[in-house]
Design an enzyme around this catalytic site. Structure first.
Site, PDB file in Angstrom:
ATOM      1  N   GLY A  14       0.831  -1.206   0.000  1.00 13.85           N
ATOM      2  CA  GLY A  14       0.000   0.000   0.000  1.00 13.85           C
ATOM      3  C   GLY A  14       0.864   1.254   0.000  1.00 13.85           C
ATOM      4  O   GLY A  14       1.845   1.337   0.735  1.00 13.85           O
ATOM      5  N   ARG A  75       1.314  -4.894  -5.929  1.00 15.47           N
ATOM      6  CA  ARG A  75       1.351  -6.132  -5.148  1.00 15.47           C
ATOM      7  C   ARG A  75       1.781  -7.191  -6.155  1.00 15.47           C
ATOM      8  O   ARG A  75       1.037  -7.493  -7.083  1.00 15.47           O
ATOM      9  CB  ARG A  75      -0.016  -6.404  -4.528  1.00 15.47           C
ATOM     10  CG  ARG A  75      -0.471  -5.209  -3.646  1.00 15.47           C
ATOM     11  CD  ARG A  75      -1.548  -5.591  -2.675  1.00 15.47           C
ATOM     12  NE  ARG A  75      -2.207  -4.424  -2.067  1.00 15.47           N
ATOM     13  CZ  ARG A  75      -1.848  -3.856  -0.893  1.00 15.47           C
ATOM     14  NH1 ARG A  75      -0.809  -4.309  -0.253  1.00 15.47           N
ATOM     15  NH2 ARG A  75      -2.499  -2.829  -0.426  1.00 15.47           N
ATOM     16  N   ASP A 106       4.700  -5.225   6.199  1.00 16.88           N
ATOM     17  CA  ASP A 106       5.252  -6.545   6.560  1.00 16.88           C
ATOM     18  C   ASP A 106       5.347  -7.497   5.368  1.00 16.88           C
ATOM     19  O   ASP A 106       6.277  -8.306   5.289  1.00 16.88           O
ATOM     20  CB  ASP A 106       4.473  -7.175   7.723  1.00 16.88           C
ATOM     21  CG  ASP A 106       2.971  -7.177   7.493  1.00 16.88           C
ATOM     22  OD1 ASP A 106       2.239  -7.477   8.444  1.00 16.88           O
ATOM     23  OD2 ASP A 106       2.557  -6.854   6.356  1.00 16.88           O
ATOM     24  N   THR A 130       3.653   2.414   5.759  1.00 16.94           N
ATOM     25  CA  THR A 130       2.245   1.996   5.710  1.00 16.94           C
ATOM     26  C   THR A 130       1.452   2.917   6.629  1.00 16.94           C
ATOM     27  O   THR A 130       1.914   3.242   7.719  1.00 16.94           O
ATOM     28  CB  THR A 130       2.044   0.535   6.169  1.00 16.94           C
ATOM     29  OG1 THR A 130       0.643   0.321   6.395  1.00 16.94           O
ATOM     30  CG2 THR A 130       2.788   0.221   7.461  1.00 16.94           C
ATOM     31  N   ASP A 132      -0.950   2.186   8.372  1.00 19.66           N
ATOM     32  CA  ASP A 132      -1.573   1.407   9.457  1.00 19.66           C
ATOM     33  C   ASP A 132      -0.827   1.486  10.784  1.00 19.66           C
ATOM     34  O   ASP A 132      -1.389   1.150  11.831  1.00 19.66           O
ATOM     35  CB  ASP A 132      -1.684  -0.064   9.042  1.00 19.66           C
ATOM     36  CG  ASP A 132      -2.485  -0.240   7.759  1.00 19.66           C
ATOM     37  OD1 ASP A 132      -2.235  -1.229   7.037  1.00 19.66           O
ATOM     38  OD2 ASP A 132      -3.336   0.624   7.470  1.00 19.66           O
ATOM     39  N   ASP A 134       1.281  -0.515  11.947  1.00 17.68           N
ATOM     40  CA  ASP A 134       1.148  -1.844  12.563  1.00 17.68           C
ATOM     41  C   ASP A 134       2.446  -2.642  12.544  1.00 17.68           C
ATOM     42  O   ASP A 134       2.418  -3.872  12.544  1.00 17.68           O
ATOM     43  CB  ASP A 134       0.049  -2.644  11.829  1.00 17.68           C
ATOM     44  CG  ASP A 134       0.348  -2.770  10.331  1.00 17.68           C
ATOM     45  OD1 ASP A 134      -0.354  -3.527   9.636  1.00 17.68           O
ATOM     46  OD2 ASP A 134       1.304  -2.102   9.860  1.00 17.68           O
ATOM     47  N   ARG A 176      -6.194  -1.796   8.621  1.00 18.28           N
ATOM     48  CA  ARG A 176      -6.098  -3.263   8.547  1.00 18.28           C
ATOM     49  C   ARG A 176      -6.489  -3.839   9.923  1.00 18.28           C
ATOM     50  O   ARG A 176      -7.587  -3.589  10.381  1.00 18.28           O
ATOM     51  CB  ARG A 176      -4.698  -3.683   8.160  1.00 18.28           C
ATOM     52  CG  ARG A 176      -4.661  -4.816   7.135  1.00 18.28           C
ATOM     53  CD  ARG A 176      -3.231  -5.141   6.758  1.00 18.28           C
ATOM     54  NE  ARG A 176      -2.767  -4.377   5.622  1.00 18.28           N
ATOM     55  CZ  ARG A 176      -3.020  -4.724   4.360  1.00 18.28           C
ATOM     56  NH1 ARG A 176      -3.742  -5.793   4.120  1.00 18.28           N
ATOM     57  NH2 ARG A 176      -2.594  -3.996   3.362  1.00 18.28           N
TER      58      ARG A 176
HETATM   59  P1  ADP Z   1       2.651  -4.586   2.552  1.00 21.73           P
HETATM   60  O1  ADP Z   1       4.113  -4.536   2.312  1.00 21.73           O
HETATM   61  O2  ADP Z   1       2.033  -3.201   2.604  1.00 21.73           O
HETATM   62  O3  ADP Z   1       2.291  -5.461   3.728  1.00 21.73           O
HETATM   63  P2  ADP Z   1       1.791  -6.720   0.718  1.00 21.73           P
HETATM   64  O4  ADP Z   1       1.434  -7.646   1.816  1.00 21.73           O
HETATM   65  O5  ADP Z   1       0.925  -6.610  -0.455  1.00 21.73           O
HETATM   66  O6  ADP Z   1       1.953  -5.224   1.249  1.00 21.73           O
HETATM   67  O7  ADP Z   1       3.279  -7.149   0.212  1.00 21.73           O
HETATM   68  C1  ADP Z   1       3.885  -6.392  -0.792  1.00 21.73           C
HETATM   69  C2  ADP Z   1       4.671  -7.292  -1.724  1.00 21.73           C
HETATM   70  O8  ADP Z   1       5.689  -8.002  -0.993  1.00 21.73           O
HETATM   71  C3  ADP Z   1       3.849  -8.411  -2.345  1.00 21.73           C
HETATM   72  O9  ADP Z   1       3.117  -7.948  -3.445  1.00 21.73           O
HETATM   73  C4  ADP Z   1       4.950  -9.389  -2.776  1.00 21.73           C
HETATM   74  O10 ADP Z   1       5.576  -8.967  -3.956  1.00 21.73           O
HETATM   75  C5  ADP Z   1       5.943  -9.254  -1.624  1.00 21.73           C
HETATM   76  N1  ADP Z   1       5.719 -10.333  -0.667  1.00 21.73           N
HETATM   77  C6  ADP Z   1       4.746 -10.405   0.270  1.00 21.73           C
HETATM   78  N2  ADP Z   1       4.830 -11.573   0.941  1.00 21.73           N
HETATM   79  C7  ADP Z   1       5.888 -12.262   0.384  1.00 21.73           C
HETATM   80  C8  ADP Z   1       6.490 -13.555   0.597  1.00 21.73           C
HETATM   81  N3  ADP Z   1       6.028 -14.370   1.551  1.00 21.73           N
HETATM   82  N4  ADP Z   1       7.544 -13.912  -0.168  1.00 21.73           N
HETATM   83  C9  ADP Z   1       8.022 -13.080  -1.124  1.00 21.73           C
HETATM   84  N5  ADP Z   1       7.486 -11.871  -1.399  1.00 21.73           N
HETATM   85  C10 ADP Z   1       6.454 -11.467  -0.657  1.00 21.73           C
HETATM   86  O1  F6P Z   2      -2.136  -1.251   4.435  1.00 25.49           O
HETATM   87  C1  F6P Z   2      -2.676  -0.062   4.015  1.00 25.49           C
HETATM   88  C2  F6P Z   2      -4.148  -0.192   3.672  1.00 25.49           C
HETATM   89  O2  F6P Z   2      -4.625   1.032   3.257  1.00 25.49           O
HETATM   90  C3  F6P Z   2      -5.016  -0.748   4.801  1.00 25.49           C
HETATM   91  O3  F6P Z   2      -5.357   0.230   5.766  1.00 25.49           O
HETATM   92  C4  F6P Z   2      -6.215  -1.249   4.028  1.00 25.49           C
HETATM   93  O4  F6P Z   2      -6.866  -2.287   4.716  1.00 25.49           O
HETATM   94  C5  F6P Z   2      -5.574  -1.814   2.755  1.00 25.49           C
HETATM   95  O5  F6P Z   2      -4.317  -1.172   2.617  1.00 25.49           O
HETATM   96  C6  F6P Z   2      -6.379  -1.553   1.504  1.00 25.49           C
HETATM   97  O6  F6P Z   2      -5.707  -2.225   0.483  1.00 25.49           O
HETATM   98  P1  F6P Z   2      -6.043  -1.921  -1.066  1.00 25.49           P
HETATM   99  O7  F6P Z   2      -5.509  -0.585  -1.390  1.00 25.49           O
HETATM  100  O8  F6P Z   2      -5.339  -3.016  -1.812  1.00 25.49           O
HETATM  101  O9  F6P Z   2      -7.541  -1.974  -1.179  1.00 25.49           O
END
Ligand code: ADP
Ligand code: F6P
Length: 326
Positions: A14, A75, A106, A130, A132, A134, A176
């Site tokens: 995000g 993502r 994360d 982020t 959040d 978090d 989140r």
């Molecule tokens: P955020 O970083 O905000 O938590 P995401 O959970 O979408 O957002 O993770 C962002 C990107 O990190 C994912 O689109 C993917 O490319 C990579 N990623 C997430 N989890 C994994 C994983 N277990 N192994 C490798 N890459 C990952």
């Molecule tokens: O992690 C940031 C965030 O904006 C959260 O607060 C929310 O739940 C989520 O991303 C929304 O994700 P997306 O933009 O993929 O709908």
């Protein structure tokens, strides 16, 4: 760790206000130390698509005040595969890039840690980006302050119309599974009640509180999106069935919380964390996250940041909600 010559930066997951000040700090700190800086477009997808370009000091001019991320984000599922990571590695090696700053949450850190363990000759440094708030290892994540201010501005506007019509508003905010935005914006916006994922507020208590302030012309209840009762619409429906006297309305703030010009706090935090991330890499650090504790920059092992969870809701703020909303 080998001598670092070229550093790449990406934003992933995000987007969050403050990412641009951070990108600017990474690029200018690298160049200040006679290193080359590269921008990777669309997060890990850019590593796989080999979509990256060399950035100069002028490449990051006039972006401090911009929300979102000039490098865009995505993502990227292929990066979760060994094949995807191998392609990413080859593209980095082809350009002789030997360090990566990843700005995200994360999920982004999980990807970075897996990648760096597989390819330890690529040093990685995480920056918590982020809205959040978090993540373990930092008091604040990039974008949280701006998002909270955006919610407060919205609450002030909702208060005007709620007061004019003597209505009860349920306002749903992002976060989140964390209630940080809801709690702080709720306090600063004078909400009558705040529903948090971390605390199992009973709807009976909420209804009693609302019924116990009959002389209030308007009320606002903040609902964090992760609340276990479901979203603002679900909660509003239950309350509406129980308190006939109130004229209830629901507002979902949604993605406007993700945009907007970064606050001074997020501009400075983004700049400090970007600066610190590059200096940590140049000191030979890797597989860590930069963060803010008190008013000091700290490093946390990515492993630790991913395996630990931090309860960030201040007790006094949670107690104050009831006291200050009488
Ligand atoms: P955020 O970083 O905000 O938590 P995401 O959970 O979408 O957002 O993770 C962002 C990107 O990190 C994912 O689109 C993917 O490319 C990579 N990623 C997430 N989890 C994994 C994983 N277990 N192994 C490798 N890459 C990952
Ligand atoms: O992690 C940031 C965030 O904006 C959260 O607060 C929310 O739940 C989520 O991303 C929304 O994700 P997306 O933009 O993929 O709908």
């Amino acid at each position: 760790m080998q001598n670092i010559r070229k550093i790449a930066v990406l934003t992933s997951g995000g987007d969050a206000p403050g990412m641009n000040p951070c990108i600017r700090a990474v690029v200018r700190t690298a160049i200040y130390n006679n290193k080359e800086a590269f921008g990777v477009m669309q997060g890990y997808q850019g590593l796989i698509d080999n979509n990256m370009y060399e950035m100069k000091t002028r490449s990051v001019s006039n972006i401090l005040h911009l929300g979102g991320t000039i490098l865009k984000t995505a993502r990227c599922m292929p990066f979760k595969t060994d094949e995807g990571q191998e392609i990413a590695y080859r593209n980095l090696k082809e350009r002789e890039i030997d360090a990566l700053v990843v700005i995200g949450g994360d999920g982004t850190f999980t990807g970075a840690l897996r990648f760096s363990k597989r390819y330890p000759d690529i040093a990685v440094m995480g920056v918590p980006g982020t809205i959040d708030n978090d993540l373990y290892g930092t008091d604040y994540t990039l974008g949280f302050d701006t998002a909270t201010n955006t919610v407060i501005e919205a609450l002030d506007k909702i208060r005007d119309t709620a007061d004019s019509h003597d209505r009860l508003f349920f306002v749903e905010v992002m976060g989140r599974d964390a209630g940080c935005i809801a709690l702080r914006a709720g306090i600063a916006g004078g909400a009558e009640a705040i529903m948090l994922p971390e605390t199992e507020t009973a709807l009976d208590d909420l209804i009693n509180d609302l019924e116990s302030s009959p002389n209030k012309s308007s009320s606002i209840v903040i609902v964090a999106e992760g609340d276990h009762h479901g979203g603002a619409y679900d909660i509003a429906k239950i309350v509406k069935d129980r308190i006939k006297s109130y004229h209830t309305k629901v507002t979902i703030l949604g993605h406007l919380q993700r945009g907007g010009s970064p606050s001074s706090f997020d501009r400075i935090l983004g700049s400090r964390l970007g600066y610190a991330a590059v200096n940590a890499l140049l000191r030979g650090e890797s597989q860590k996250m930069v963060g803010l504790r008190g008013n000091s920059i700290v490093l946390t092992e990515l492993e630790e940041a991913l395996t630990n969870h931090e309860f960030k809701l201040e007790d006094d703020l949670m107690e104050m909600v009831k006291v200050l909303s009488i």
